[in-house]
Structure formats: C-alpha cells, structure tokens
Enzyme design. Sequence first.
Site, PDB file in Angstrom:
ATOM      1  N   CYS A   1      54.077  14.911  21.268  1.00  0.00           N
ATOM      2  CA  CYS A   1      55.072  16.302  21.997  1.00  0.00           C
ATOM      3  C   CYS A   1      53.641  17.480  21.815  1.00  0.00           C
ATOM      4  CB  CYS A   1      55.507  17.519  20.503  1.00  0.00           C
ATOM      5  SG  CYS A   1      54.233  17.834  19.273  1.00  0.00           S
TER       6      CYS A   1
ATOM      7  N   CYS B   1      50.191  17.442  19.905  1.00  0.00           N
ATOM      8  CA  CYS B   1      49.094  16.277  19.898  1.00  0.00           C
ATOM      9  C   CYS B   1      48.387  15.996  21.087  1.00  0.00           C
ATOM     10  CB  CYS B   1      50.229  15.003  20.419  1.00  0.00           C
ATOM     11  SG  CYS B   1      51.081  14.920  18.969  1.00  0.00           S
TER      12      CYS B   1
ATOM     13  N   CYS C   1      22.471 -21.734  34.344  1.00  0.00           N
ATOM     14  CA  CYS C   1      21.493 -21.886  32.965  1.00  0.00           C
ATOM     15  C   CYS C   1      22.000 -20.436  32.303  1.00  0.00           C
ATOM     16  CB  CYS C   1      20.278 -21.618  33.356  1.00  0.00           C
ATOM     17  SG  CYS C   1      19.641 -19.825  34.620  1.00  0.00           S
TER      18      CYS C   1
ATOM     19  N   CYS D   1      21.871 -17.190  34.340  1.00  0.00           N
ATOM     20  CA  CYS D   1      23.332 -16.662  34.843  1.00  0.00           C
ATOM     21  C   CYS D   1      24.116 -16.051  33.817  1.00  0.00           C
ATOM     22  CB  CYS D   1      23.442 -18.450  35.331  1.00  0.00           C
ATOM     23  SG  CYS D   1      22.750 -18.651  37.181  1.00  0.00           S
TER      24      CYS D   1
ATOM     25  N   ASP E   1      42.436  24.911  62.823  1.00  0.00           N
ATOM     26  CA  ASP E   1      42.094  24.637  64.156  1.00  0.00           C
ATOM     27  C   ASP E   1      42.645  23.549  65.235  1.00  0.00           C
ATOM     28  OD1 ASP E   1      39.248  23.749  65.139  1.00  0.00           O
ATOM     29  OD2 ASP E   1      39.939  21.921  64.833  1.00  0.00           O
TER      30      ASP E   1
ATOM     31  N   ASP F   1      40.731  19.217  60.982  1.00  0.00           N
ATOM     32  CA  ASP F   1      40.427  18.036  61.063  1.00  0.00           C
ATOM     33  C   ASP F   1      39.153  17.161  61.066  1.00  0.00           C
ATOM     34  OD1 ASP F   1      40.121  18.232  64.130  1.00  0.00           O
ATOM     35  OD2 ASP F   1      41.536  15.784  64.217  1.00  0.00           O
TER      36      ASP F   1
ATOM     37  N   ASP G   1      34.636  21.523  60.159  1.00  0.00           N
ATOM     38  CA  ASP G   1      35.851  22.515  59.985  1.00  0.00           C
ATOM     39  C   ASP G   1      35.816  22.364  58.440  1.00  0.00           C
ATOM     40  OD1 ASP G   1      37.240  23.120  61.615  1.00  0.00           O
ATOM     41  OD2 ASP G   1      38.420  20.487  61.899  1.00  0.00           O
TER      42      ASP G   1
END
Length: 806
Positions: free
Chosen positions: A17, A20, A85, A88, A501, A701, A705
């Site tokens: 709830c 919590c 090896c 790695c 714009d 865009d 802007d």
Amino acid sequence: MSSNSKEVTMQITGMTCAACSTRIEKVLNKMDGVEQANVNLAVETAKVQFDAKKITVADLESRVEKLGYGVISEKAEFDITGMTCAACSSRIERVLSKMEGIHSANVNLALETGTVEFNPAELSVADIIARIEKAGYGAMEKVENEKERVDFRQKELEKQTGKFIFSAILTLPLLWAMVSHFSFTSFIYLPEMFMNPWVQLALATPVQFYIGWQFYVGAYKSLRNKSANMDVLVALGTSAAYFYSIYLGIEAIGTNAHMVDLYFETSAVIITLIILGKLFETRAKGRSSEAIKKLMGLQAKTATVVRDGVEQEIPLEKVMVGDILYVKPGEKIPVDGEIIEGRSAVDESMLTGESLPIDKTVGDPVIGATINKNGFLKMKATKVGRETALAQIIKVVEQAQGSKAPIQRLADKISGIFVPIVVIIAILTFVIWYVVVDPGNFGGALVKLIAVLVIACPCALGLATPTSIMAGSGRAAELGVLFKGGEHLEQTHHIDTVVLDKTGTVTNGTPTLTDVLFVNEEKEQEILALIGSAEKQSEHPLAEAIVEGIQQKGITVVDPTAFEAIPGYGIEAIVEERKVLIGTRKLMNKYEVTIEKSTLTKMEELENVGKTAMLIAVDNEFVGIVAVADTVKETSAEAIKRLKALNIEVIMITGDNERTAKAIAAEVGIDRVIAEVLPEGKAKEIEKLQGEGKKVAMVGDGINDAPALATANIGMAIGTGTDVAMEAADITLMRGDLNSIADAIIMSKKTIRNIRQNLFWAFAYNSMGIPIAAIGLLAPWVAGAAMAFSSVSVVLNALRLQKVKL
C-alpha cells in the site's frame, strides 16, 4: 547535480500500500549520499539519484531489504568464446563488474561460461552481450527453454491465483454457514458439521496462517521499522476475529450450546476477498503498461547480417554497430542505420505518424522498426540496442510511467500517518461500543473494531496517482507525445500560452530557392557560383535551399576559403579571394554597403508574400537579392485553430524579418508575432511572457531553440528536429504535426482530471467508510470486499485513459 551524481532504478517487491512506498522513500531520502528518491507503488520501482562517492547501489539495495522488502535481480548464464588464458576471463569479469546495474560477474575459463547477476530495470541481457563483444570476445546466453524466463509479476500472479483458489475452497463452507444464520435464509440447507466450532477452526486455520501469512510477515517488517501499513490493519483485524472465535469455542465446551456467534468466517472471508482484490489489481496494473508492450512489439526479432562474406540470420540483440544488413521488401528494418545500396519506400508511420511511405536511397538514414515497403536495401548499422530511436522512446515512456507527479505528494503524506490514526479510531470504537453503546457485549464491539480496521486500508490512496500517470503517459506515447516525467504531464494542463518557432515547426523547414534578382543580369552565373560557394558550409535550412537551387541550375560550387555565420545578420565568406556578404539590411549597414530605395521596396514585396529575401554584396558592393520560401505544414492552421478552441494564446517567434513572419502567421491564423529575434534572445522573450504571469509552452526543433525550451514552463521539441532540442525539452512530439501540441495539453487535462477523481473517491471512500463501520452498519466481510475492490475501481478508472480518442 554533482559530477558524481548517478541514477539507478530498482524493482521492489513486497509493497502492499501507499504506506509501504512512502516508508521506503522516506528512509532512502535520509541516507547520506542520496540526493533524491522516488518510490512508485504502481510500477513497483524506486528511482534514486545519489552521489557515487558517498554511497553505492549495493548500499541502497541493502537498506531496502533491511526494511523488509525485496529488490529484484536476474541471473543469466553465457557461453563465452575467444578466451585464451586467465587474463581474458579476469578482464571480462573486470569489465562487467564496472557496468552500472551489475551486482556480480563470474567467468569460468575452463568451461568458457560466465554467470552474471544484474538489475533488470537498469540492464538487459543484450547490453551485457554487447559489452562482452566490445571487449573483443563472443557471447551467447544459455537458455534451456525461452519460456523459462517469466516476468516476476507473472510469477506472483500465478502464485496468488493458486492461493486464492485454495482459500476460496476452504472459505466457502464458512460463508455457507454464515449466510444460513439469517432468519430470511433459514430455508438454505446447511450440513450440521459446518456448525461445529472445531470444523470451522480446521477450515479457518490454513486460511489465517498459510494464505494470510504474507500479512503477518508484512506487518512484522513494518512495525519493526516503526511504521504501519495495510498488512498491520489486515493482520490485526483478522487475528482478532480468529482468536476471539477460538475463545468462544473453548468457552462453549460442555455447554451443548448450538454455536452461531463464531467469527471464523469473518477472518477467512476478509483474507480471501483481499487476495481476490489484489489479483484483480495486479491484472489491471499489468494492462496499464500496455503502451510499453506495444512499443516493444514493434521491434524486429531477427536481422539478416553479412559477416566474413557470409549472409546469416541472427537475433536482433547480436547486431553490432558497423554490421552490414540486408532488408528485403516487407521486412522491418532491424536497427537504426544508413542505406549504402538500394532504393525503397519506407513506412515510418510508427515514428512520425506520416501515413505515406518516404522514399529512401543511398546515404539516407533509416530507423529501426520501420517497414521497408518495396525495394531491397543494404544498410550499415549505426545504432543498436538501447541507442536506437525506438529504444530511446521506450526509455522515455518507462521514465514517465515510473516518475512521481507533485500531486501525489499529498497522498503520500496522508498515507504515512493514516494507519496509526485508523488503529486509534478502531480502539476508540471498540471502547465506546463495549462501555457505552452496548455495555459488556465484547463480540459486538470486536466486530465494529474489525470492520474499521479492514475498511480503512489505504491501498486505493496509493494507487490513485501512479496508475493514472502510467495509463495517461502510455496513451500519449501511442499518439506520438512523449512526456519525460509525471511532473511534466501534470504541469502541461496549466499552459495558457504556446510559443511556436517558425522554421521547421509551423513550416516544413525545407525551403526552396524562388527568386534571383541581380543588378547586372549578365553576371548572373558568376554571382550565383559565388553565392552557392559562400553558403556551402552553412547548416541553416535557408542556406541549404540556396545551394541546392543553384546546383540544380548546373552551376558548380566550391568550398569557401573562409566562412563566418553572424547570428541574426547572415554570413560572411571569402570565395576565390572575393568577400561575399549574404543576409539582412543590418548586415549591409554593418559593412556600409549602399542599398537603393527601389531594392528595399522590392525586398518588402517579397517579404509581404511570405518569402525570406536576402541581400547580396560582393567586395562590399551590392549585387542583388535572392529569396527563398518555406511552405507551411498542411496541418498547422488546423492545429492552431484547435489550440485557440482550448483558450490558449498562440505566438510565433522567429529570427526572420517581421514582414515574412507576419505573412506566414496570417496564413495559419496566428495573431501575435515576435520577429527578428536572435537565438539567445528567444529565452529572454519567454521570460518576458512569464513575467506577464503566463504559463508558457515553447515549441521548437533546432539547436537555437534549446535555451528557450529549457526556460519555458514546458518545452516541447518536434521529434523530427535535433537531438539537442529533444534533450532540452520536457515533451517530445514524435510527429512533425502541430496537432500533437493540443494532444499533449488535452491528455494532460484528462490525466489530471482522472487523478483528481481517483484521489476524491479514495479519500471519500475512507472518510465515509470508517464512520459507517464505527456505528455498526458494516459487517467486517463486507468491509473486506469493499476495501479490496476500492483499489480495483481506482485502477479501472485510470485505465479509461487508454481508450481516450482525440
């Protein structure tokens, strides 16, 4: 935010709830090093921003677990190739251990396998594979059966379904016995054994302590951490009914009394109904994340790749940047990339909303999950995994659904103190009934106490806001509107002014060269070559239009020796040792270039019909005018009409001259224009409007802007624009259509209305339910049913947002 600031999302289990989620949030926020923590009950996540120098993710997870909740982690096994090896295997372990979201990594050289435990909210298996491959090794997940990977919510759903069925079977005889007690139901046949208190005890005990054990565990953890949640109320209420029934049963031994006053059915029915309510709630909450599932479903599952000259089909997550991919007609483009061979029409409607396929050829970008309609394409992968456009969209939607709106803070504060207050009210109710109203009737007073405890669970209160945010932001994403967070979804409904714009927003942003007027027409070819060469290095859409128009005339352009863009004025370039100036009257005045009055008159005529006219000077001598026109988007006028219908003032802002701007504004129905504004001046204009008391949304865009988008109350970036603009914005409009602005505002209004409805009914439910239960008009089992279904009703109301049509 400090340079050491990091953010992590943890998937949390065990929350029941609002108390919590509020408790976890409060504790995390008190930790040294935590800058901000938000816990969302609906999506069961905690988003924490913290200082990585002071605290680690492991510390955060440990604190959550100490509170008695779980943190989801996944374990995956991989077959790893290319190791030679021990160095790695150590390198792979080291590389993986440094990844955000990985808890542990263990690589076995001999078996060539790796086991990784990670946070699924932060990472995917594909991310881990990509990191191993980036380190120079090969990796493939070991999955015995693809169906074995089940969502943890689905597992919990199946578990709770089994518990409900078991609980319902045991509770039915108790309910049968209870119903037959009433005088008007005395005709119902009831087996005598169901009246036996020890039979009732045998039926109720598994329900109380097996099915209901989760409430005891939750209550213990909550009380241990000095808080109280829904589990406390349920455990108290059902235990009181259960143990008092045992007491009555023992008291009746040897009296031969026909027992009718036991309360075993009360505890069993309450637990069964709460489990049923949680089942419905979980299913409904699952539906609220449909938007994410739909977006994920758009992705291709496999890709055809060419490696070492061999064509092969591989899973999508194995595609790497730089891979050469084949895309046949009708197939989905697997990842973001660039076409290197072929031509086709691509359906990008899932991203842009544009129903007509777009022609694509060599050099054009393509986006993952869009559909190749009719031609064979050979492409190079440029973005894979979480870097693709679709993955970024999914990420934004997930962030919005997991974020917390400011309106939720009120509910969180109330739920934090709600349970203790309810317990006090329940005790007072018991005392008043036992001492004053019906003296000495312990059983009657206990029933009222139980009803108050059960009816008051604050589940609905905790779900009221986040479920609406999930459903609203999900539906908005389907409409091409991406809210970056719940706070933006909430704030957008306050907007009363929209600033647009011009270029690329109101207009298509793809102007064309329309007029070429020179003083000496005999030198037209020579001057056009100088103009095209001067503009070649400019990235401005108008410059691109001029260069393209000149090249279409068959004139060759060369790179300028020097180039400078002067914001708000134009450009200055050196081409073949000649100085070329292209721009506004201000630019000509700056360099003292003489302009005839008739030239200015002609320039005004061009501007009055919506064209952008530029003056040209070579070696500080005026030589002519070029004009370009940017066509208005077909839907701009309609979109602005919709905004006005919402009582929103629409303003256009542009760096272009006033005449051109007003001509375009008049074409689309905009009444107010702010023209000839330098890029850095746009943010100042937004501040002026805010100073007038307006709530401003800026829509743009371009890179220029970005400051204005960040300054506005709400920044909206056109999704077809630049990444910088979208990063600065609060909302991304994935479609270039301005109708998305109205869609965003309407979705915000509808979501806030939905949240207010949920909060009203959640508060009203408790405000009315507690007094009704206290005065004895509510049986405990009815209270249990009402409490369980109050949460479901809140979630179902939120889900109505998924059906919104605009």
